[in-house]
Design a protein around this motif. Structure first.
Motif, PDB file in Angstrom:
ATOM      1  N   ASP A   1      32.372  29.299  27.154  1.00  0.00           N
ATOM      2  CA  ASP A   1      32.017  29.635  28.529  1.00  0.00           C
ATOM      3  C   ASP A   1      31.222  30.930  28.624  1.00  0.00           C
ATOM      4  O   ASP A   1      30.764  31.299  29.689  1.00  0.00           O
ATOM      5  CB  ASP A   1      33.277  29.733  29.408  1.00  0.00           C
TER       6      ASP A   1
ATOM      7  N   ARG B   1      21.382  42.438  38.610  1.00  0.00           N
ATOM      8  CA  ARG B   1      22.646  42.413  39.347  1.00  0.00           C
ATOM      9  C   ARG B   1      22.608  43.375  40.527  1.00  0.00           C
ATOM     10  O   ARG B   1      23.066  43.056  41.625  1.00  0.00           O
ATOM     11  CB  ARG B   1      23.799  42.762  38.396  1.00  0.00           C
TER      12      ARG B   1
ATOM     13  N   ASP C   1      23.335  33.466  44.028  1.00  0.00           N
ATOM     14  CA  ASP C   1      24.314  32.444  44.416  1.00  0.00           C
ATOM     15  C   ASP C   1      25.620  32.612  43.644  1.00  0.00           C
ATOM     16  O   ASP C   1      26.718  32.449  44.209  1.00  0.00           O
ATOM     17  CB  ASP C   1      23.739  31.050  44.171  1.00  0.00           C
ATOM     18  N   SER C   2      25.516  32.937  42.363  1.00  0.00           N
ATOM     19  CA  SER C   2      26.720  33.111  41.547  1.00  0.00           C
ATOM     20  C   SER C   2      27.544  34.306  42.023  1.00  0.00           C
ATOM     21  O   SER C   2      28.766  34.214  42.181  1.00  0.00           O
ATOM     22  CB  SER C   2      26.315  33.305  40.075  1.00  0.00           C
ATOM     23  N   ILE C   3      26.884  35.430  42.289  1.00  0.00           N
ATOM     24  CA  ILE C   3      27.588  36.625  42.748  1.00  0.00           C
ATOM     25  C   ILE C   3      28.208  36.389  44.123  1.00  0.00           C
ATOM     26  O   ILE C   3      29.334  36.816  44.406  1.00  0.00           O
ATOM     27  CB  ILE C   3      26.634  37.836  42.760  1.00  0.00           C
TER      28      ILE C   3
ATOM     29  N   SER D   1      19.604  32.061  41.269  1.00  0.00           N
ATOM     30  CA  SER D   1      20.848  31.573  40.659  1.00  0.00           C
ATOM     31  C   SER D   1      21.862  32.700  40.519  1.00  0.00           C
ATOM     32  O   SER D   1      23.069  32.487  40.717  1.00  0.00           O
ATOM     33  CB  SER D   1      20.564  30.938  39.296  1.00  0.00           C
ATOM     34  N   LEU D   2      21.396  33.895  40.200  1.00  0.00           N
ATOM     35  CA  LEU D   2      22.307  35.033  40.083  1.00  0.00           C
ATOM     36  C   LEU D   2      22.870  35.409  41.451  1.00  0.00           C
ATOM     37  O   LEU D   2      24.062  35.695  41.591  1.00  0.00           O
ATOM     38  CB  LEU D   2      21.576  36.224  39.458  1.00  0.00           C
TER      39      LEU D   2
ATOM     40  N   ASN E   1      29.681  40.893  41.246  1.00  0.00           N
ATOM     41  CA  ASN E   1      29.076  40.665  39.934  1.00  0.00           C
ATOM     42  C   ASN E   1      30.157  40.634  38.855  1.00  0.00           C
ATOM     43  O   ASN E   1      30.923  41.570  38.681  1.00  0.00           O
ATOM     44  CB  ASN E   1      28.024  41.736  39.614  1.00  0.00           C
ATOM     45  N   ARG E   2      30.202  39.506  38.154  1.00  0.00           N
ATOM     46  CA  ARG E   2      31.211  39.299  37.122  1.00  0.00           C
ATOM     47  C   ARG E   2      31.023  40.241  35.936  1.00  0.00           C
ATOM     48  O   ARG E   2      31.984  40.705  35.326  1.00  0.00           O
ATOM     49  CB  ARG E   2      31.141  37.835  36.657  1.00  0.00           C
TER      50      ARG E   2
ATOM     51  N   SER F   1      29.262  33.507  45.362  1.00  0.00           N
ATOM     52  CA  SER F   1      30.411  32.608  45.264  1.00  0.00           C
ATOM     53  C   SER F   1      31.607  33.284  44.595  1.00  0.00           C
ATOM     54  O   SER F   1      32.759  32.959  44.902  1.00  0.00           O
ATOM     55  CB  SER F   1      30.020  31.348  44.491  1.00  0.00           C
ATOM     56  N   GLU F   2      31.360  34.217  43.696  1.00  0.00           N
ATOM     57  CA  GLU F   2      32.444  34.889  42.981  1.00  0.00           C
ATOM     58  C   GLU F   2      32.920  36.159  43.676  1.00  0.00           C
ATOM     59  O   GLU F   2      33.877  36.792  43.237  1.00  0.00           O
ATOM     60  CB  GLU F   2      32.005  35.221  41.557  1.00  0.00           C
TER      61      GLU F   2
END
Length: 332
Positions: A23, A111, A78-80, A75-76, A86-87, A82-83
């Motif tokens: 992952d 980020r 959208d990812s941040i 894409s970054l 910043n992961r 949803s989470e």
């Protein structure tokens, strides 16, 4: 924390890409090493939560900051979103006293951009997870370089220009010192620096700077060393640049990198007039015509063009023939 980061600098450049759990294999190698710090969100293992505008961007990072766009970072973003953050934390260091912002961003420009965009587009509560590190400028440059080598949105030209700046700023102008620090061969570094030193006219001849490649400079740089060849190549580059601008204004298809490269290379070594008159015109791997002397002393060109011929390549070949004839000395 400083010891952990210096361990990354000492070992990460020797690690193979794709290392780590499945992952994490989509992450860069640097991100994989930083991921555990954000597993539990901001506030864990030394991670702090800051606003994007609390940090200025360090000028030693090769990333083109104005080039970051919402579309390019979609894409970054959208990812941040949803989470909820910043992961992977960004890396910052303290700005000197008296600075208008408390932190200086070393790693994580995308980020920071993504969180800042979200703050201005419906998510004002979003904060940036960050790790505060204590690094010298040279260490910060090496760390940013480790991250950016694996980023597709860092052009070879951007990287080359950052190296050209860094060799003087951090390594006293000694290329071998810089190559050793970055675990590059001297020849690899020399080729990158040659790309950075291409004349601006040559850079502007390509549709976008992103199209320039190190392998192009390996062809062009030796030709640019001779003053007479350099003058002809720069004149041709200016002509190509003007043609590219006209195509862009009219919505036409820009000249391909291969066409630009061929025209610049050919401009360095023009054909004598008689050779140009005898030279077959080849496009798409097939002979499409041959020039012959005209009645008035110029050229007459007969062509046989197929329906699926690439018009850009065809026009480029015709232009090369005409330029070669004009540049050649008059035969007595």
């Amino acid at each position: 924390m400083a010891r952990f980061i210096r361990d990354i600098l000492a070992t990460l450049s020797h690690e193979p890409a794709g290392r780590g759990p499945p992952d994490q294999q989509a992450l860069s190698r640097l991100d994989q090493r930083l991921a555990p710090f954000a597993d539990k969100g901001p506030g864990s293992r030394g991670t702090i939560s800051i606003q994007p505008d609390e940090c200025s961007v360090w000028d030693g990072n090769p990333r083109d900051q104005p080039g970051l766009t919402a579309d390019g970072c979609r894409s970054l973003i959208d990812s941040i979103a949803s989470e909820g953050g910043n992961r992977i934390p960004v890396l910052v260091r303290l700005n000197p006293p008296g600075s208008d912002r408390p932190y200086q961003l070393l790693v994580g420009s995308r980020r920071r951009f993504a969180v800042d965009w979200l703050n201005h587009n419906g998510r004002p509560e979003m904060r940036l997870a960050a790790l505060v590190v204590d690094l010298s400028d040279e260490e910060a440059f090496r760390l940013a370089d480790i991250e950016n080598r694996e980023r597709a949105d860092i052009s070879e030209l951007d990287r080359a220009r950052s190296y050209q700046h860094a060799v003087e700023r951090f390594y006293g102008g000694v290329q071998s010192r810089m190559a050793e620090a970055l675990t590059l061969s001297n020849s690899q570094l020399s080729r990158l620096l040659a790309l950075a030193q291409l004349p601006e006219e040559v850079v502007n001849a390509f549709a976008t700077p992103d199209e320039l490649r190190v392998r192009y400079s390996e062809i062009l740089t030796p030709l640019l060393r001779r003053p007479d060849q350099r003058a002809r190549m720069i004149a041709e580059a200016q002509s190509i640049g003007e043609q590219q601008q006209a195509l862009a204004r009219d919505g036409g298809r820009m000249l391909s990198p291969a066409t630009v490269l061929a025209r610049l290379r050919d401009a360095a070594t023009p054909q004598p007039l008689e050779e140009a008159r005898d030279m077959a015109i080849v496009a798409g791997g097939a002979r499409i015509g041959r020039p012959r002397p005209g009645r008035s002393g110029g050229l007459t060109i007969d062509l046989s063009i197929s329906e699926d011929a690439d018009l850009d390549e065809l026009l480029a070949r015709l232009r090369e023939t005409i330029v070669a004839a004009r540049a050649a000395p008059v035969m007595q």
